[in-house]
Write a protein that holds these residues in place. Structure first.
Motif, PDB file in Angstrom:
ATOM      1  N   ASP A 162       0.845  -1.190   0.000  1.00  0.00           N
ATOM      2  CA  ASP A 162       0.000   0.000   0.000  1.00  0.00           C
ATOM      3  C   ASP A 162       0.883   1.243   0.000  1.00  0.00           C
ATOM      4  O   ASP A 162       1.562   1.533   0.981  1.00  0.00           O
ATOM      5  CB  ASP A 162      -0.913  -0.010   1.225  1.00  0.00           C
ATOM      6  CG  ASP A 162      -1.902   1.143   1.215  1.00  0.00           C
ATOM      7  OD1 ASP A 162      -1.950   1.901   0.218  1.00  0.00           O
ATOM      8  OD2 ASP A 162      -2.637   1.286   2.206  1.00  0.00           O
ATOM      9  N   LEU A 163       0.878   1.947  -1.120  1.00  0.00           N
ATOM     10  CA  LEU A 163       1.662   3.187  -1.247  1.00  0.00           C
ATOM     11  C   LEU A 163       0.737   4.399  -1.330  1.00  0.00           C
ATOM     12  O   LEU A 163       1.142   5.456  -1.786  1.00  0.00           O
ATOM     13  CB  LEU A 163       2.543   3.122  -2.500  1.00  0.00           C
ATOM     14  CG  LEU A 163       3.552   1.988  -2.539  1.00  0.00           C
ATOM     15  CD1 LEU A 163       4.241   1.929  -3.890  1.00  0.00           C
ATOM     16  CD2 LEU A 163       4.571   2.149  -1.424  1.00  0.00           C
ATOM     17  N   ARG A 164      -0.490   4.226  -0.896  1.00  0.00           N
ATOM     18  CA  ARG A 164      -1.495   5.285  -0.982  1.00  0.00           C
ATOM     19  C   ARG A 164      -0.955   6.622  -0.474  1.00  0.00           C
ATOM     20  O   ARG A 164      -0.345   6.699   0.589  1.00  0.00           O
ATOM     21  CB  ARG A 164      -2.718   4.858  -0.164  1.00  0.00           C
ATOM     22  CG  ARG A 164      -3.888   5.761  -0.225  1.00  0.00           C
ATOM     23  CD  ARG A 164      -5.029   5.253   0.628  1.00  0.00           C
ATOM     24  NE  ARG A 164      -4.632   4.184   1.524  1.00  0.00           N
ATOM     25  CZ  ARG A 164      -5.334   3.078   1.729  1.00  0.00           C
ATOM     26  NH1 ARG A 164      -6.456   2.902   1.096  1.00  0.00           N
ATOM     27  NH2 ARG A 164      -4.920   2.165   2.558  1.00  0.00           N
ATOM     28  N   ALA A 165      -1.182   7.668  -1.308  1.00  0.00           N
ATOM     29  CA  ALA A 165      -0.820   9.053  -0.997  1.00  0.00           C
ATOM     30  C   ALA A 165       0.679   9.257  -0.809  1.00  0.00           C
ATOM     31  O   ALA A 165       1.109  10.274  -0.287  1.00  0.00           O
ATOM     32  CB  ALA A 165      -1.590   9.556   0.220  1.00  0.00           C
ATOM     33  N   LEU A 174       5.550  -3.091 -10.622  1.00  0.00           N
ATOM     34  CA  LEU A 174       4.597  -2.807  -9.552  1.00  0.00           C
ATOM     35  C   LEU A 174       3.382  -3.691  -9.778  1.00  0.00           C
ATOM     36  O   LEU A 174       2.638  -3.504 -10.739  1.00  0.00           O
ATOM     37  CB  LEU A 174       4.198  -1.337  -9.574  1.00  0.00           C
ATOM     38  CG  LEU A 174       5.338  -0.326  -9.383  1.00  0.00           C
ATOM     39  CD1 LEU A 174       4.898   1.069  -9.774  1.00  0.00           C
ATOM     40  CD2 LEU A 174       5.820  -0.361  -7.945  1.00  0.00           C
ATOM     41  N   GLY A 175       3.175  -4.682  -8.914  1.00  0.00           N
ATOM     42  CA  GLY A 175       2.075  -5.623  -9.079  1.00  0.00           C
ATOM     43  C   GLY A 175       1.104  -5.554  -7.926  1.00  0.00           C
ATOM     44  O   GLY A 175       1.499  -5.666  -6.770  1.00  0.00           O
ATOM     45  N   ALA A 176      -0.176  -5.367  -8.246  1.00  0.00           N
ATOM     46  CA  ALA A 176      -1.237  -5.313  -7.236  1.00  0.00           C
ATOM     47  C   ALA A 176      -0.895  -4.330  -6.124  1.00  0.00           C
ATOM     48  O   ALA A 176      -1.064  -4.602  -4.941  1.00  0.00           O
ATOM     49  CB  ALA A 176      -1.520  -6.704  -6.673  1.00  0.00           C
ATOM     50  N   VAL A 177      -0.405  -3.178  -6.515  1.00  0.00           N
ATOM     51  CA  VAL A 177       0.020  -2.144  -5.564  1.00  0.00           C
ATOM     52  C   VAL A 177      -1.088  -1.105  -5.412  1.00  0.00           C
ATOM     53  O   VAL A 177      -1.690  -0.679  -6.389  1.00  0.00           O
ATOM     54  CB  VAL A 177       1.330  -1.471  -6.049  1.00  0.00           C
ATOM     55  CG1 VAL A 177       1.725  -0.321  -5.163  1.00  0.00           C
ATOM     56  CG2 VAL A 177       2.450  -2.503  -6.114  1.00  0.00           C
ATOM     57  N   GLY A 178      -1.362  -0.698  -4.175  1.00  0.00           N
ATOM     58  CA  GLY A 178      -2.318   0.366  -3.905  1.00  0.00           C
ATOM     59  C   GLY A 178      -1.621   1.708  -4.054  1.00  0.00           C
ATOM     60  O   GLY A 178      -0.709   2.022  -3.298  1.00  0.00           O
ATOM     61  N   MET A 179      -2.027   2.477  -5.085  1.00  0.00           N
ATOM     62  CA  MET A 179      -1.355   3.750  -5.374  1.00  0.00           C
ATOM     63  C   MET A 179      -2.338   4.911  -5.457  1.00  0.00           C
ATOM     64  O   MET A 179      -2.073   5.894  -6.141  1.00  0.00           O
ATOM     65  CB  MET A 179      -0.570   3.634  -6.680  1.00  0.00           C
ATOM     66  CG  MET A 179       0.545   2.615  -6.635  1.00  0.00           C
ATOM     67  SD  MET A 179       1.423   2.453  -8.214  1.00  0.00           S
ATOM     68  CE  MET A 179       2.156   4.073  -8.385  1.00  0.00           C
ATOM     69  N   ALA A 180      -3.471   4.810  -4.774  1.00  0.00           N
ATOM     70  CA  ALA A 180      -4.445   5.898  -4.814  1.00  0.00           C
ATOM     71  C   ALA A 180      -3.797   7.195  -4.337  1.00  0.00           C
ATOM     72  O   ALA A 180      -3.063   7.218  -3.349  1.00  0.00           O
ATOM     73  CB  ALA A 180      -5.647   5.559  -3.950  1.00  0.00           C
TER      74      ALA A 180
END
Length: 184
Positions: free
Chosen positions: A29-32, A45-51
């Motif tokens: 999870d790399l969100r924000a 980058l696989g199945a990464v949270g990048m919102a």
């Protein structure tokens, strides 16, 4: 050879030098998170949270983005070379003023995104949802759009040089002031 990098702390350390190279990042999870002004090179980058990730002014070279969720990600003024985006959600993402070269966007949701004033050369959009996406003032050279929706998209002032559109839904698209030199 790609190193496995899975923890946010490892990524933070790698980016302290301003670059992340030769890495695989999965299920993280790399969100924000801010990658603004950094170099990502030969990164998967696989199945990464990048919102809401900030990549403004970054350089992405040979980056694979598969199964990522990057709603609202900001790629403005980003230099993208040979990126491969597949089966990802990039709704409401901004590529405003970005330069994208030799890249592919496949089977990805990109509705309500922006490529305003962007330069796209040798780029392919295949089976993507580009509904309500803005390409206002963008320069598109040898860009291929196939099997996708550009419904209600803003193509106003966009320059299509050698672009190819195959099986595209353009219903409701704004086509004012577009330049279709060599478009098919």
């Amino acid at each position: 050879m790609y190193d496995d990098v899975t923890k946010r702390e490892d990524i933070e350390r790698a980016l302290a030098s301003g670059a992340l190279r030769d890495a695989t990042v999965e299920r993280t999870d790399l969100r924000a998170h801010s990658f603004a002004g950094t170099l990502l090179e030969r990164v998967k980058l696989g199945a990464v949270g990048m919102a809401d990730v900030d990549l403004r002014g970054a350089s992405l070279r040979h980056v694979g983005l598969v199964g990522a969720t990057a709603r609202g990600a900001r790629f403005g003024r980003c230099e993208c070379e040979a990126i491969d985006v597949a089966q990802s959600e990039l709704m409401e993402a901004s590529f405003a003023d970005a330069r994208v070269r030799r890249s592919v966007f496949r089977e990805s949701g990109m509705a309500n995104s922006s490529f305003e004033r962007a330069s796209l050369v040798d780029v392919e959009f295949d089976s993507a949802d580009l509904t309500r996406t803005s390409f206002e003032g963008a320069t598109l050279v040898r860009v291929r759009f196939s099997d996708l929706s550009l419904g209600n998209a803003n193509l106003s002032g966009a320059s299509f040089k050698g672009a190819v559109l195959v099986d595209c839904d353009l219903r409701g698209a704004n086509l004012r002031r577009k330049v279709l030199n060599g478009a098919k």
